[in-house]
Design an enzyme around this catalytic site. Structure first.
Site, mmCIF file in Angstrom:
data_model
loop_
_atom_site.group_PDB
_atom_site.id
_atom_site.type_symbol
_atom_site.label_atom_id
_atom_site.label_comp_id
_atom_site.label_asym_id
_atom_site.label_seq_id
_atom_site.Cartn_x
_atom_site.Cartn_y
_atom_site.Cartn_z
ATOM 1 N N LYS A 1 33.504 38.122 41.835
ATOM 2 C CA LYS A 1 32.110 38.045 42.888
ATOM 3 C C LYS A 1 32.168 36.543 43.514
ATOM 4 O O LYS A 1 31.325 36.700 44.510
ATOM 5 C CB LYS A 1 31.172 39.121 41.919
ATOM 6 C CG LYS A 1 32.158 40.120 41.519
ATOM 7 C CD LYS A 1 31.072 41.188 41.117
ATOM 8 C CE LYS A 1 31.397 42.693 40.663
ATOM 9 N NZ LYS A 1 32.469 42.410 39.963
HETATM 10 C C1 LIG Z 1 33.807 43.749 39.758
HETATM 11 C C2 LIG Z 1 34.147 43.224 39.082
HETATM 12 C C3 LIG Z 1 35.723 44.279 38.664
HETATM 13 C C4 LIG Z 1 35.816 45.323 39.712
HETATM 14 O O1 LIG Z 1 36.183 44.772 41.420
HETATM 15 P P1 LIG Z 1 35.616 46.462 42.469
HETATM 16 O O2 LIG Z 1 34.863 45.641 43.642
HETATM 17 O O3 LIG Z 1 33.863 46.918 42.231
HETATM 18 O O4 LIG Z 1 37.186 47.231 42.386
HETATM 19 C C5 LIG Z 1 36.742 43.329 38.405
HETATM 20 N N1 LIG Z 1 36.511 43.176 37.005
HETATM 21 C C6 LIG Z 1 36.017 41.612 37.554
HETATM 22 C C7 LIG Z 1 35.871 40.785 36.819
HETATM 23 C C8 LIG Z 1 34.599 42.560 37.968
HETATM 24 O O5 LIG Z 1 33.616 41.590 37.806
#
Ligand SMILES: *Cc1c(COP(=O)(O)O)cnc(C)c1O
Length: 463
Positions: free
Chosen positions: A112
């Site tokens: 993120k």
């Molecule tokens: C947020 C997240 C996901 C999922 O991503 P999305 O965009 O919500 O599908 C997968 N793995 C980790 C470690 C995350 O932080």
């Protein structure tokens, strides 16, 4: 570039308003009116470029005319300089034809950061000159909050309230949020699930009085700028493996469907791909949808990959909208029905269109553990449980062509208890954040009640 709502009842807006507004006022999600195109020749040329340059080009295609190209390039260079690897998103090979894209070299050790670091700089750039102050309200299944706090802490024109489900996230995840000392950050442990937190955020956005009083903004993956920023690494990784001449497949550990949808966006912009395999844990709403055509909410089960403990995937609405040929009335009807009944049947033609690119696989806890162990034994690489879900899923898929890129969404040290329990090795935090566990924490606890949380947000924003 104009942005329209998937529900068709909100006026179209420009990039800046789509970014700062988050959810459209009719409850829909903003999507660009048309998909900008990048030629095969230009995509091939990305192979020689630094990550930040590709980011400026791809994000710039969506910000067209609203942000000066030179400013965007500078923001991208600054954003990706916070990553501890010069490639920003390096590839590691696990087997012949199988690679992981390490998306976790940013400040909070999860993918993120890739979007949030550029998003925070966009907010500064846009709000500062307007002398405008916004409040960002975000629900986090663990990593969004940490990435948002890392990116926005100490910024002058933004306050951040991060809601997380109490007891459902790892200690390291929690500490990336709660150890920020800056007064523009507030963290709230909510007595409920991530879906409860997300539902409260949606209600807050529909409350026009609150929305105006605190100038509410959202950085969940409903924010289109995040999707645009995440499309970038589909280009860079595919090109590193021979695209556009060679088609690449992707396997994406998925919760809210933001990351996987960003792959769809890269594809619509001109990047050839074989498939996107959507990997879920036992919270398998997406895996079931891509296999059966029925999008039905289940109960949320806590798992060792908590960022994916989600049973209603916000960004699926964007894909549905595309699947029904951008029929906003049909999309609005379907998602109102989903909110009521927790189930939608994807119309056959839309389902067929989705299946041209997407497949889904759900992975059990036992298989996730086995994959962490096998990957360590066979390659020496320690992978986190979210990555392991995707590595396991691609091993069960039969129709992935070309090299496969697994999106590795978190550093294993973000989930040390789960990784150690699986394979007996405790991953170490990278040097820059090694003292995280000794920093003091600060957060509040609230019930999963929309009115209580809205009052808290108002008081914090005005205080
Ligand atoms: C947020 C997240 C996901 C999922 O991503 P999305 O965009 O919500 O599908 C997968 N793995 C980790 C470690 C995350 O932080």
């Amino acid at each position: 570039m104009r942005y329209v709502s998937t529900r068709g009842q909100a006026p179209s807006v420009g990039f800046i308003d789509a970014v700062l507004g988050g959810l459209a006022p009719d409850g829909g999600l903003y999507v660009p009116e048309t998909w900008p195109q990048i030629s095969a020749q230009e995509i091939a040329g990305f192979a020689d470029k630094p990550y930040a340059e590709v980011a400026a080009r791809v994000i710039g295609a969506f910000a067209d005319g609203e942000i000066a190209a030179a400013d965007l390039r500078e923001m991208c260079h600054e954003a990706y300089a916070t990553f501890t690897h010069t490639a920003v998103v390096p590839l590691t090979q696990l087997q012949p034809g199988l690679f992981i894209a390490e998306l976790f070299h940013g400040p909070s050790l999860a993918f993120k950061d890739v979007a949030m670091q550029i998003l925070a700089r966009l907010y500064d750039h846009l709000l500062g000159p307007q002398k405008r102050n916004q409040t960002i309200l975000c629900a986090t299944s663990g990593d969004t909050g940490g990435a948002a706090v890392e990116a926005f802490r100490g910024r002058r024109n933004v306050k951040v309230v991060a809601l997380f489900p109490e007891g459902r996230i790892s200690e390291v995840q929690r500490r990336f949020m709660t150890t920020a000392a800056e007064s523009n950050v507030a963290c709230v442990a909510v007595k409920g699930s991530f879906d409860d937190c997300q539902a409260i955020v949606k209600l807050a956005f529909q409350d026009q009085s609150l929305r105006q009083a605190v100038d509410l903004s959202g950085v969940n993956s409903i924010n289109f700028a995040r999707i645009a920023a995440q499309a970038v690494y589909y280009f860079t990784t595919a090109v590193a493996l021979g695209a556009p001449e060679r088609k690449v497949s992707f396997c994406v550990p998925s919760g809210n469907f933001g990351d996987a949808f960003a792959g769809y966006v890269a594809h619509r912009m001109g990047l050839p791909m074989s498939r996107i395999l959507v990997a879920t844990n036992s919270n398998d709403i997406l895996a079931r949808t891509f296999e059966t055509g029925r999008y039905t909410r289940g109960k949320v089960h806590p798992t060792m990959s908590p960022a994916m403990d989600i049973q209603s995937a916000s960004n699926f609405e964007r894909l549905y909208f595309e699947g029904v040929q951008r029929e906003a009335t049909e999309t609005a009807r379907a998602f109102a029905a989903f909110a009521d009944t927790g189930a939608i049947d994807v119309p056959p033609q839309a389902f067929a269109a989705m299946r041209e690119l997407f497949r889904g696989v759900s992975v059990s806890e036992a298989d996730t553990v086995r994959t962490i162990v096998a990957t360590l034994n066979e390659t020496g690489e320690l992978i986190d449980p979210h990555t392991a879900v995707a590595v396991s899923a691609q091993g069960r898929a039969h129709d992935l062509e070309g090299p496969v890129v697994v999106m590795s969404t978190a550093h294993p040290a973000k989930f040390p208890e789960a990784v150690a329990k699986a394979c007996g090795v405790t991953p170490e935090l990278p040097r820059g954040v090694a003292d995280l566990v000794s920093r003091p924490e600060r957060f509040d606890r609230l019930p999963a009640e929309a009115e209580t949380i809205k009052a808290y947000v108002r008081a914090f924003a005005e205080g």
